[in-house]
Design a protein around this motif. Sequence first.
Motif, PDB file in Angstrom:
ATOM      1  N   PRO A 164      13.607  -5.239  -0.212  1.00 58.63           N
ATOM      2  CA  PRO A 164      12.490  -5.025   0.389  1.00 58.63           C
ATOM      3  C   PRO A 164      12.279  -3.487   0.599  1.00 58.63           C
ATOM      4  CG  PRO A 164      13.420  -6.586   1.634  1.00 58.63           C
ATOM      5  CD  PRO A 164      14.507  -6.319   0.509  1.00 58.63           C
ATOM      6  N   GLU A 174      14.563  -3.030   7.294  1.00 60.08           N
ATOM      7  CA  GLU A 174      14.405  -4.390   7.027  1.00 60.08           C
ATOM      8  C   GLU A 174      13.874  -5.085   8.461  1.00 60.08           C
ATOM      9  OE1 GLU A 174      16.974  -6.534   4.529  1.00 60.08           O
ATOM     10  OE2 GLU A 174      17.054  -5.064   3.157  1.00 60.08           O
ATOM     11  N   LEU A 177      10.105  -5.929   8.606  1.00 66.19           N
ATOM     12  CA  LEU A 177       9.399  -6.913   7.743  1.00 66.19           C
ATOM     13  C   LEU A 177       8.737  -7.975   8.672  1.00 66.19           C
ATOM     14  CD1 LEU A 177      12.300  -7.846   5.589  1.00 66.19           C
ATOM     15  CD2 LEU A 177      10.209  -6.423   4.613  1.00 66.19           C
ATOM     16  N   VAL A 182       7.983 -11.219   3.807  1.00 67.55           N
ATOM     17  CA  VAL A 182       8.901 -12.204   3.201  1.00 67.55           C
ATOM     18  C   VAL A 182       8.426 -13.150   2.512  1.00 67.55           C
ATOM     19  CG1 VAL A 182      10.226 -14.275   4.355  1.00 67.55           C
ATOM     20  CG2 VAL A 182      10.559 -11.947   5.480  1.00 67.55           C
ATOM     21  N   GLU A 185       8.393 -11.567  -0.973  1.00 67.27           N
ATOM     22  CA  GLU A 185       9.647 -11.578  -1.570  1.00 67.27           C
ATOM     23  C   GLU A 185      10.030 -12.971  -2.082  1.00 67.27           C
ATOM     24  OE1 GLU A 185      13.045 -10.019   0.878  1.00 67.27           O
ATOM     25  OE2 GLU A 185      11.518  -9.868   2.262  1.00 67.27           O
ATOM     26  N   GLN A 186       9.698 -13.990  -1.325  1.00 65.76           N
ATOM     27  CA  GLN A 186      10.014 -15.436  -1.864  1.00 65.76           C
ATOM     28  C   GLN A 186       9.104 -15.746  -3.256  1.00 65.76           C
ATOM     29  OE1 GLN A 186       8.987 -18.066   1.418  1.00 65.76           O
ATOM     30  NE2 GLN A 186      10.830 -17.382   2.613  1.00 65.76           N
ATOM     31  N   VAL A 272      20.146 -15.652   2.366  1.00 65.95           N
ATOM     32  CA  VAL A 272      18.603 -15.602   3.071  1.00 65.95           C
ATOM     33  C   VAL A 272      18.706 -16.672   4.338  1.00 65.95           C
ATOM     34  CG1 VAL A 272      17.643 -15.535   0.871  1.00 65.95           C
ATOM     35  CG2 VAL A 272      17.933 -17.726   1.667  1.00 65.95           C
ATOM     36  N   TRP A 299      15.783 -14.261   5.344  1.00 65.62           N
ATOM     37  CA  TRP A 299      14.642 -14.636   5.604  1.00 65.62           C
ATOM     38  C   TRP A 299      14.302 -15.586   7.019  1.00 65.62           C
ATOM     39  CZ3 TRP A 299      13.968 -16.736   0.070  1.00 65.62           C
ATOM     40  CH2 TRP A 299      13.778 -15.452  -1.012  1.00 65.62           C
ATOM     41  N   ASP A 303      11.140 -17.007   9.091  1.00 63.70           N
ATOM     42  CA  ASP A 303      10.789 -18.242   8.208  1.00 63.70           C
ATOM     43  C   ASP A 303      11.731 -19.167   8.586  1.00 63.70           C
ATOM     44  OD1 ASP A 303      10.390 -20.503   6.543  1.00 63.70           O
ATOM     45  OD2 ASP A 303       9.941 -19.296   4.693  1.00 63.70           O
TER      46      ASP A 303
END
Length: 657
Positions: A164, A174, A177, A182, A185-186, A272, A299, A303
Amino acid sequence: MCNVRESKKPLKLNWPELPERLFWLGIRMTEHFQAVLQRRINRRSFLKKSALATSVAFVPSLPLSAIVNAPQQNTVTETFNFSEITHGIGDELVVAAGYEHNVLIRWGDPLFSDAPDFDINSQTPFSQEQQFGYNNDYIGYLALPSKSDSQRALLCVNHEYSLPKMMFPDIHSERDLTLNHVNIEQSSVGNSIVEIQKIDRDWKVVVGSKFNRRITARTTQIEFSGPAKGHPRMQTKTDTSGVLVTGTLMNCAGGMTPWGTYLTCEENFNNVFTGSLSKDHAEYAPYERYGVNQREEGWGRLDPRFNIEATTNEPNRFGWVVEIDPLAPDEKPIKRTALGRFKHEGAESVIAPSGQLVVYMGDDAANEYLYKFVSRDVVDTKNKANNRELLDHGTLYVARFSDSGGLDWLPLEYGKAPLTPTNGFHSQADVVINARMAADLLKATPLDRPEDVVPHSHTGRVYVLLTNNTKRKQEDIDAVNPRANNQFGQIVEIAEANDDFAATEGTWDMLVVAGDPNKAEVGAKWNSNISENGWFACPDNGVVDQKGRLWVSTDQGDVAYQTGTNDGLWGLETEGGNRGKGKMFLRCPEGAEATGPMFSDDGTSLFVAVQHPGAGSRASGKDSLHDPINRWPDNEKGVPPKPSIVVVQKHDGTEIG
Ligand code: FEO
Ligand code: CA
Ligand code: CA
């Protein structure tokens, strides 16, 4: 591409007597090692019925006099015919004289005709899914039918992980974020399938090719097959049947099957996930073993799919080998659970004399294991459709190395002690999901971080690249892992019994103990012909070229500042009087490692995935887009460093090396 085995018997050679072998490996006879030695002697009686004491040939080793700690030039015929480059730290990519390199594709380059232009300041998940992903790693090469004046191929590329602070200009840590970051990133990780075409001498990406494809962690639907498919431990609220998962991630190395499908390996999937489970939860112990539990960063902070408190079984749906058919862009990829769940580095395959497929796989973490999968059925080399379920049925083995040079492959089979309900295994699904725990019970040999495992179809040998292991303690050294606090790695050569990749026994030999041979305290072992630049540290990826020569790329991290050279690619001799001699061919810009080396079918083009260029380390302290080490490959102010694939060719267009 098709690693069909050729029969070529290795020379017979007697294994050096124990004291000589220990000396060669540089092992001190500590009190602990006396115990290891005693175990080895005890094991010898067992080995009488194994490969060691039968007619199985040993790999020809160099005479001991040829292995020294300091370079001494002797004249022996070379198989690599390029002028060696020098070690060094610098901002440019360097290749041997007489060769050129060009950037073929960068992070953010379009794959589709309607892909948005890359704009570092206005990235979206959608735009990233139309563009080449981040941190390219493994490269598979699949030739397409070509015309006389042009050459076509598909590159199958892993995008291992996101960084990131090197991707987003609007964050400083980070903790800054958002969920949108995210999601980008995914979408930046997973895989790219890219058609490329060579006209005259120039390789170009075919933007908009019908084969171009992004597979990501965020949107791609992927099926499960094999023993763990549908198991309750694979089920979640969104996939109550445990048969379908969104995405693949942490795709490090991989392999191409003989029938032209692409195997991509999920490595550090634990990174993650966030959250923690209570000690009485059934997944507590497995998640501890896989490093999933009690993590704050990942993540899952934004998420819930990646928060184990919200989606408890999601980690069981990662850590697999995924099969993708590059010629069938509309088909779902398949996670092949028969190959076990761990931090998969690579999955190179080869056909055994019986016709069965053998897939070699490392679990890249400190003190983890080496595995191979042997298919139940034989490969159909004419009709690819008949191989569709080949990776669903077979035996998964884990390796146990002996100090005397023997190797046993131990089957991970449910119902055979100790893989029984008494030890918490209730089905083969449990065995593959908890492959590490099954291997623990079988007393497999903990290794110094197994990276690529490269079967050599010409010689019948297998090269195991062990990258380093700073967690190895003095009392835990053994012959195959001969150094405590191992910062530099080693390469082990396996000879399977009777020259059969599917064998359950074999022998092993040390090819090189890596690091600087000029420093006695490093304990490196190279061929005495090695030059000042021929040695390397931290082997990661390996590839065998059309002439049967082994090439090795490195991933040193901060060790680069000890060795005095950026990562790169070396040719490494495996046969004859130069066995164990490296020769430096390519050097990455600082911050980057050279991943995924792969040759075109005709050997005239070499593709290298330059990963995390400009990205700093603890030593450099430069880990942000605002102040990267360099901005390779564009080297323009305001333009980020971009992970990219370079293609290397000889000026005269002939075969490389
Ligand atoms: Fe992703 Fe094992 O290197
Ligand atoms: Ca790797
Ligand atoms: Ca790496």
